[in-house]
Enzyme design. Structure first.
Site, short mmCIF file in Angstrom:
data_model
loop_
_atom_site.label_atom_id
_atom_site.label_comp_id
_atom_site.label_asym_id
_atom_site.label_seq_id
_atom_site.Cartn_x
_atom_site.Cartn_y
_atom_site.Cartn_z
N ASN A 196 -43.39 71.47 -69.66
CA ASN A 196 -44.75 71.61 -70.15
C ASN A 196 -44.74 71.41 -71.66
O ASN A 196 -43.72 71.67 -72.30
CB ASN A 196 -45.28 73.02 -69.87
CG ASN A 196 -45.65 73.20 -68.43
OD1 ASN A 196 -46.15 72.28 -67.78
ND2 ASN A 196 -45.41 74.39 -67.90
N ASP B 203 -44.84 75.18 -63.18
CA ASP B 203 -45.30 75.69 -61.89
C ASP B 203 -44.45 75.18 -60.73
O ASP B 203 -44.40 75.79 -59.67
CB ASP B 203 -46.76 75.29 -61.66
CG ASP B 203 -47.68 76.05 -62.60
OD1 ASP B 203 -47.45 77.26 -62.78
OD2 ASP B 203 -48.61 75.44 -63.17
N ASP C 3 -44.39 82.91 -59.76
CA ASP C 3 -45.29 83.25 -60.88
C ASP C 3 -44.78 84.56 -61.46
O ASP C 3 -44.94 85.64 -60.88
CB ASP C 3 -46.73 83.38 -60.38
CG ASP C 3 -47.70 83.51 -61.55
OD1 ASP C 3 -47.47 84.39 -62.42
OD2 ASP C 3 -48.66 82.74 -61.61
N ILE C 4 -44.13 84.45 -62.60
CA ILE C 4 -43.43 85.60 -63.19
C ILE C 4 -44.40 86.73 -63.54
O ILE C 4 -44.18 87.89 -63.21
CB ILE C 4 -42.64 85.15 -64.45
CG1 ILE C 4 -41.68 84.01 -64.07
CG2 ILE C 4 -41.91 86.32 -65.10
CD1 ILE C 4 -41.02 83.33 -65.25
O1 C5P Z 1 -49.94 78.59 -65.65
P1 C5P Z 1 -51.04 79.63 -65.69
O2 C5P Z 1 -52.27 79.13 -66.35
O3 C5P Z 1 -51.26 80.32 -64.38
O4 C5P Z 1 -50.48 80.75 -66.72
C1 C5P Z 1 -51.20 81.92 -66.94
C2 C5P Z 1 -50.24 83.02 -67.30
O5 C5P Z 1 -49.26 83.20 -66.28
C3 C5P Z 1 -49.46 82.80 -68.58
O6 C5P Z 1 -49.41 84.04 -69.25
C4 C5P Z 1 -48.07 82.38 -68.11
O7 C5P Z 1 -47.07 82.79 -69.01
C5 C5P Z 1 -47.94 83.08 -66.78
N1 C5P Z 1 -47.14 82.35 -65.77
C6 C5P Z 1 -45.95 82.91 -65.29
N2 C5P Z 1 -45.23 82.22 -64.34
C7 C5P Z 1 -45.65 81.05 -63.84
C8 C5P Z 1 -46.85 80.48 -64.32
C9 C5P Z 1 -47.56 81.16 -65.30
O8 C5P Z 1 -45.56 83.98 -65.73
N3 C5P Z 1 -44.94 80.43 -62.93
#
Ligand code: C5P
Length: 396
Positions: free
Chosen positions: A209, A278, A305-306
């Site tokens: 990204n 993702d 999704d962490i």
């Molecule tokens: O990618 P997204 O828009 O869903 O990201 C929103 C929040 O989720 C951000 O704070 C990002 O650090 C977190 N996130 C995550 N793990 C992922 C995708 C996003 O922790 N795989």
């Protein structure tokens, strides 16, 4: 700005790093600090009082017996209206003097007579730094609550290499800035993720990204400046670690997940700024994929999704998410906050924020929308820290 109208007494002792104090004075005065300079006799051999007077815009003081002070109380009065004394460079001799309360010139006498906090930026040859006597002085100074900025390791003016280099002026200015930040997160453990992740396609190609890590690093620094104990899990970025922050470097989303799982156990706050990939490549090639076969199809599988995982823990830390969107910012950010079950989300427009030093952020929580305005990322990070500090559950 926190530094505006702060009053600092800058002490300069005899060392080649004294030339850097000129730049430090510039940085501090530009940030709105009123700098009063006091130099030892040895310091005037390295840099002239005229230079320091021009840069600080104030009389420079060097002599305990200065006849211009009507009641001869310069050693007391010069520091009475000060918020902080910073001595940069602080020589081995000066450290030893302060450690033992010696007062035989204007600057050392001022330090003994001070009411405000004292910060030293040591600068000396590596052997002088490692000398047992200097290390004893250091311990005494620490025990007395004297603040230390540096030193760093590296090339020295004498040609040797090692510990004892004075911090760069910008780093000392950052320490001064940190000193003046309200300690809103004292005693809190904050975990921050920053930067992009990289998902290998083959040994030389990755899916990633666009993310410089600047916002995440600014958040880590702001939390640390607010007194928190900060762990920063970072993807591949070209940024220096803010001082006092424990950094864990990772590459892939899965590595980031593992690092977060471990560190989150003791965290009070989790701020997820990372642009986590993702998807990852399902069948990663062990050798470089050769072109020339027309196209190439990659099979992708979803990464964990962490943030959602942390927010769903039985006793989650206070979770802050970031949403970088290219359109419908408010709507997407609000939806994301609810979907990931976050108390707070920070939203910014991707096209404005990516790679830039400035951004514009709006926070969303149960109480609604809170625009933080536009500005440098560190300034926005400080506002975010202030907001979340106010929202944290009070100590039982
Ligand atoms: O990618 P997204 O828009 O869903 O990201 C929103 C929040 O989720 C951000 O704070 C990002 O650090 C977190 N996130 C995550 N793990 C992922 C995708 C996003 O922790 N795989």
């Amino acid at each position: 700005m926190t530094l505006k109208d702060k009053r600092v007494l800058l002490g300069i002792t005899g060392g080649i790093a004294a030339y850097k104090s000129a730049e430090l004075t510039r940085l501090l005065t530009r940030a709105g600090v009123e700098v009063r300079v006091v130099m030892t006799e040895a310091a005037t051999r390295f840099i002239t009082p005229v230079t320091m007077q021009a840069l600080s815009g104030q009389t420079v003081w060097t002599d305990l017996w200065d006849a211009r002070v009507p009641d001869n109380m310069g050693h007391i009065e010069l520091s009475r209206d000060r918020d902080l004394i910073v001595v940069a460079p602080a020589s081995a001799d000066f450290m030893a003097k302060v450690a033992h309360g010696l007062a035989d010139d204007l600057l050392s006498t001022l330090c003994v007579a001070r009411r405000c906090p004292l910060m030293l930026a040591p600068a000396m040859n590596v052997e002088m730094w490692e000398n047992a006597a200097t290390q004893r002085s250091l311990q005494l100074l620490r025990d007395d609550g004297v603040l230390l900025a540096g030193p760093a390791a590296g090339d020295q003016a004498c040609g040797e290499i090692g510990m004892g280099r004075m911090l760069e002026p910008a780093q000392i200015a950052a320490e001064v800035d940190n000193f003046f930040q309200p300690k809103l997160l004292a005693g809190k453990r904050v975990l921050v993720t920053a930067g992009p992740t990289e998902e290998p396609i083959d040994p030389v190609r990755v899916l990633t990204n666009v993310s410089s890590g600047k916002m995440g690093f600014a958040v880590a620094r702001a939390a640390r400046d607010a007194g928190a104990d900060v762990t920063l899990v970072s993807g591949p970025v070209a940024l220096a670690t803010p001082s006092g922050v424990a950094r864990i470097d990772v590459r892939t989303a899965e590595e980031m997940f593992e690092a977060v799982k471990k560190a989150v156990k003791s965290a009070d706050v989790f701020i997820s700024v990372a642009a986590v990939s993702d998807y990852r490549v399902k069948n990663r090639a062990s050798q470089k994929i050769k072109k020339g076969n027309g196209g190439l199809s990659l099979e992708l599988e979803e990464n964990p999704d962490i943030l959602s995982w942390v927010a769903a823990l039985p006793k989650p830390p206070y979770c802050v998410g970031f949403a970088a969107e290219s359109e419908n910012l408010a709507q997407y950010a609000k939806e994301k906050r609810l979907k990931k079950r976050l108390p707070l989300i920070a939203a910014n427009l991707a096209q404005e924020a990516l790679g830039a030093d400035d951004s514009a952020i709006t926070l969303y929580d149960d109480r609604g929308e809170h625009p933080l305005g536009r500005g440098p990322k560190l300034q926005l990070a400080r506002k975010l820290v202030e907001h979340l500090a106010g929202a944290l559950p009070q100590k039982k």
